[in-house]
Design an enzyme around this catalytic site. Structure first.
Site, PDB file in Angstrom:
ATOM      1  N   ARG A 227       0.851  -1.199   0.000  1.00 54.06           N
ATOM      2  CA  ARG A 227       0.000   0.000   0.000  1.00 54.06           C
ATOM      3  C   ARG A 227       0.881   1.243   0.000  1.00 54.06           C
ATOM      4  O   ARG A 227       0.866   2.040   0.921  1.00 54.06           O
ATOM      5  CB  ARG A 227      -0.971  -0.110   1.160  1.00 54.06           C
TER       6      ARG A 227
ATOM      7  N   GLN B  70      -0.784   2.814  -5.494  1.00 52.66           N
ATOM      8  CA  GLN B  70      -2.125   3.253  -5.090  1.00 52.66           C
ATOM      9  C   GLN B  70      -3.214   2.889  -6.109  1.00 52.66           C
ATOM     10  O   GLN B  70      -4.299   2.475  -5.733  1.00 52.66           O
ATOM     11  CB  GLN B  70      -2.125   4.765  -4.891  1.00 52.66           C
TER      12      GLN B  70
ATOM     13  N   ASP C 157      -4.493  -0.613  -5.687  1.00 56.41           N
ATOM     14  CA  ASP C 157      -4.868  -1.007  -4.323  1.00 56.41           C
ATOM     15  C   ASP C 157      -6.341  -1.444  -4.261  1.00 56.41           C
ATOM     16  O   ASP C 157      -7.241  -0.656  -3.981  1.00 56.41           O
ATOM     17  CB  ASP C 157      -4.595   0.176  -3.380  1.00 56.41           C
TER      18      ASP C 157
ATOM     19  N   SER D 220      -8.274  -1.132  -0.848  1.00 58.42           N
ATOM     20  CA  SER D 220      -8.839   0.198  -0.581  1.00 58.42           C
ATOM     21  C   SER D 220     -10.048   0.481  -1.460  1.00 58.42           C
ATOM     22  O   SER D 220     -11.062   0.992  -0.988  1.00 58.42           O
ATOM     23  CB  SER D 220      -7.789   1.295  -0.810  1.00 58.42           C
TER      24      SER D 220
ATOM     25  N   TYR E 122      -0.886  -0.463   9.151  1.00 59.58           N
ATOM     26  CA  TYR E 122      -1.905  -1.350   9.716  1.00 59.58           C
ATOM     27  C   TYR E 122      -1.873  -1.335  11.231  1.00 59.58           C
ATOM     28  O   TYR E 122      -0.848  -1.044  11.849  1.00 59.58           O
ATOM     29  CB  TYR E 122      -1.676  -2.794   9.238  1.00 59.58           C
TER      30      TYR E 122
HETATM   31  P1  NAD Z   1      -7.810  -2.753   7.932  1.00 60.77           P
HETATM   32  O1  NAD Z   1      -8.932  -3.138   7.036  1.00 60.77           O
HETATM   33  O2  NAD Z   1      -6.710  -3.743   8.193  1.00 60.77           O
HETATM   34  O3  NAD Z   1      -8.416  -2.321   9.356  1.00 60.77           O
HETATM   35  C1  NAD Z   1      -9.504  -1.416   9.451  1.00 60.77           C
HETATM   36  C2  NAD Z   1      -9.294  -0.515  10.642  1.00 60.77           C
HETATM   37  O4  NAD Z   1      -9.501  -1.233  11.855  1.00 60.77           O
HETATM   38  C3  NAD Z   1      -7.902   0.099  10.745  1.00 60.77           C
HETATM   39  O5  NAD Z   1      -8.027   1.505  10.764  1.00 60.77           O
HETATM   40  C4  NAD Z   1      -7.372  -0.446  12.063  1.00 60.77           C
HETATM   41  O6  NAD Z   1      -6.530   0.479  12.734  1.00 60.77           O
HETATM   42  C5  NAD Z   1      -8.655  -0.680  12.829  1.00 60.77           C
HETATM   43  N1  NAD Z   1      -8.551  -1.579  14.000  1.00 60.77           N
HETATM   44  C6  NAD Z   1      -7.822  -2.714  14.168  1.00 60.77           C
HETATM   45  N2  NAD Z   1      -8.035  -3.236  15.398  1.00 60.77           N
HETATM   46  C7  NAD Z   1      -8.926  -2.421  16.025  1.00 60.77           C
HETATM   47  C8  NAD Z   1      -9.566  -2.422  17.294  1.00 60.77           C
HETATM   48  N3  NAD Z   1      -9.297  -3.352  18.200  1.00 60.77           N
HETATM   49  N4  NAD Z   1     -10.424  -1.416  17.570  1.00 60.77           N
HETATM   50  C9  NAD Z   1     -10.702  -0.449  16.676  1.00 60.77           C
HETATM   51  N5  NAD Z   1     -10.135  -0.393  15.459  1.00 60.77           N
HETATM   52  C10 NAD Z   1      -9.256  -1.357  15.139  1.00 60.77           C
HETATM   53  O7  NAD Z   1      -7.107  -1.433   7.456  1.00 60.77           O
HETATM   54  P2  NAD Z   1      -7.364  -0.525   6.175  1.00 60.77           P
HETATM   55  O8  NAD Z   1      -8.587   0.260   6.363  1.00 60.77           O
HETATM   56  O9  NAD Z   1      -7.300  -1.380   4.955  1.00 60.77           O
HETATM   57  O10 NAD Z   1      -6.097   0.409   6.179  1.00 60.77           O
HETATM   58  C11 NAD Z   1      -5.565   0.908   7.362  1.00 60.77           C
HETATM   59  C12 NAD Z   1      -4.521   1.949   7.058  1.00 60.77           C
HETATM   60  O11 NAD Z   1      -3.579   1.466   6.084  1.00 60.77           O
HETATM   61  C13 NAD Z   1      -5.031   3.215   6.440  1.00 60.77           C
HETATM   62  O12 NAD Z   1      -5.717   4.037   7.271  1.00 60.77           O
HETATM   63  C14 NAD Z   1      -3.700   3.787   5.979  1.00 60.77           C
HETATM   64  O13 NAD Z   1      -2.960   4.310   7.036  1.00 60.77           O
HETATM   65  C15 NAD Z   1      -3.004   2.568   5.453  1.00 60.77           C
HETATM   66  N6  NAD Z   1      -3.189   2.574   4.006  1.00 60.77           N
HETATM   67  C16 NAD Z   1      -2.236   3.163   3.236  1.00 60.77           C
HETATM   68  C17 NAD Z   1      -2.433   3.225   1.856  1.00 60.77           C
HETATM   69  C18 NAD Z   1      -1.382   3.850   0.961  1.00 60.77           C
HETATM   70  O14 NAD Z   1      -0.459   4.407   1.427  1.00 60.77           O
HETATM   71  N7  NAD Z   1      -1.530   3.727  -0.333  1.00 60.77           N
HETATM   72  C19 NAD Z   1      -3.551   2.698   1.269  1.00 60.77           C
HETATM   73  C20 NAD Z   1      -4.509   2.123   2.086  1.00 60.77           C
HETATM   74  C21 NAD Z   1      -4.298   2.061   3.447  1.00 60.77           C
END
Ligand code: NAD
Length: 377
Positions: free
Chosen positions: A122, A127, A130, A133, A228
């Site tokens: 990611r 991007q 992805d 996302s 993550y």
């Molecule tokens: P995910 O689907 O793995 O998790 C969803 C959310 O659940 C996350 O925000 C995580 O912090 C949260 N979570 C985990 N355990 C928890 C708990 N016990 N209580 C409450 N919340 C909890 O993650 P995602 O949404 O696919 O992506 C997370 C992060 O990854 C993004 O916010 C970003 O920082 C990063 N990301 C970066 C890029 C990029 O740079 N291109 C793209 C996508 C995501």
């Protein structure tokens, strides 16, 4: 290079890996694109538009697999499809590699280079590819729409001569990609929105959407280098549950999106918390497919508790908006192919030093080459 895009066979799967727009882009690159008739029917892309884009329709699935240099599909393939592919061919789809050891072995046996959409790093460069996302955004949106339809209440505040309707209260647990889109959607519908995430960096993003960030002191949490969440200790989960119980009891809609990459989702909403909710409230467990955040949620089913709370365990919320989910997913596929396309040789570059390929290529040259999975061999 022959690229074959198969129809999806998983029940309830409405999306497609190719749209007419991306078909035209792949044909322009120099690929020969073959699809099964009706490929986009469930997501409302017409055969005629694929035809105009330059694809060829094939009805012999086995022969098309055997002749393909690259196979695209949304979901993981049936094992018999892998066995039919030719050695040295590529396969790109979601693979769930953490839970599908048998599938990885089948790719190795067939000599197929299998890349996993989930494992695409990611990073900024990747991007456009992805898929986690692109699909999570639509799942977050759809979760709010599904919940609003079942709620039996309006979401916005309404001041009428007959009295004032108070805004519905929505609580979003996990404010990653899906959670932030759920927050934005609920706000647009006029709800009062609160959210919690274990990654403190998310607080600003939640606030910028006009929602309230719930503070629960869990001690050291943080995130991995890839952004993550880290898994919590049992003590931290207990603290989180205690901190959320009152908010959950007051909420009309609870949307849980909490995931920990590559691991089972944490159980955050237990039976006691559900018992404390109001009759008519709705819970949507977006993490239901990866273990579930809600104690009684079941994939593919609505569960109604004794106190009248509906728990939605839809296994593919993005499939309820399959047209747009396919639009962006197909764009992810096309971006991946374009990145690795060698125009002169008219084939994919197997540049194993490429950071994106290193991240997502699981099997190659008759072996599991991804270090995270090779270690389990
Ligand atoms: P995910 O689907 O793995 O998790 C969803 C959310 O659940 C996350 O925000 C995580 O912090 C949260 N979570 C985990 N355990 C928890 C708990 N016990 N209580 C409450 N919340 C909890 O993650 P995602 O949404 O696919 O992506 C997370 C992060 O990854 C993004 O916010 C970003 O920082 C990063 N990301 C970066 C890029 C990029 O740079 N291109 C793209 C996508 C995501």
């Amino acid at each position: 290079m022959n690229c074959y895009v198969t129809a999806e066979t998983t029940p309830g799967e409405m999306r497609t890996a190719l749209t007419p727009v991306t078909a035209a882009a792949l044909v322009k690159l120099g690929l020969k694109v073959q699809v099964q008739p009706g490929l986009g029917r469930k997501s409302h892309y017409a055969d005629g538009d694929y035809e105009k884009a330059g694809v060829t329709f094939v009805s012999d699935h086995a022969a098309a697999l055997a002749g393909a240099d690259l196979v695209l599909r949304v979901r993981k393939p049936p094992a018999e499809d892998i066995a039919r592919m030719k050695r040295g061919a590529w396969h790109l789809s979601f693979l769930d590699p953490f839970n599908e050891r048998g599938l990885l072995d089948a790719f190795v046996a067939a000599g197929v280079s299998a890349a996993s959409l989930e494992m695409i790093p990611r990073t900024t460069l990747a991007q456009k590819m992805d898929a986690l996302s692109s699909q999570a955004s639509l799942a977050g949106y759809a979760a709010v729409i599904e919940a609003a339809q079942r709620l039996g209440m309006a979401l916005p505040m309404m001041m009428t001569p007959a009295g004032t309707i108070m805004p519905a209260r929505v609580f979003v647990i996990g404010a990653g990609v899906a959670g932030l889109q759920a927050i934005a959607t609920a706000k647009r519908l006029g709800a009062r929105v609160e959210a919690f995430d274990t990654r403190p960096v998310v607080e600003e993003q939640v606030k910028s959407l006009g929602a309230k960030f719930v503070k629960i002191d869990l001690g050291e949490t943080g995130q991995t280098a890839g952004g993550y969440a880290k898994a919590l200790t049992p003590e931290q989960v207990a603290k989180q549950q205690a901190g959320m119980a009152k908010i959950i009891a007051q909420s009309d809609i609870v949307i849980t999106t909490a995931k920990v990459f590559g691991r089972k989702a944490p159980l955050l909403v237990n039976k006691a918390m559900l018992a404390g909710m109001k009759s008519g409230s709705v819970v949507v467990d977006i993490a239901v497919e990866s273990g579930g955040n809600v104690e009684t949620s079941r994939p593919g089913e609505d569960v109604i508790t004794d106190n009248g709370v509906t728990i939605i365990g839809h296994p593919c919320l993005e499939c309820t908006v399959a047209h747009h989910a396919s639009q962006v997913l197909a764009a992810n596929f096309a971006a991946w192919i374009t990145h690795f396309w060698d125009e002169k040789a008219a084939r994919l570059r197997d540049d194993l030093a490429d950071e994106i390929l290193k991240g997502c290529l699981i099997t190659h040259g008759g072996a599991i080459i991804h270090p995270q999975f090779a270690a389990q061999a």
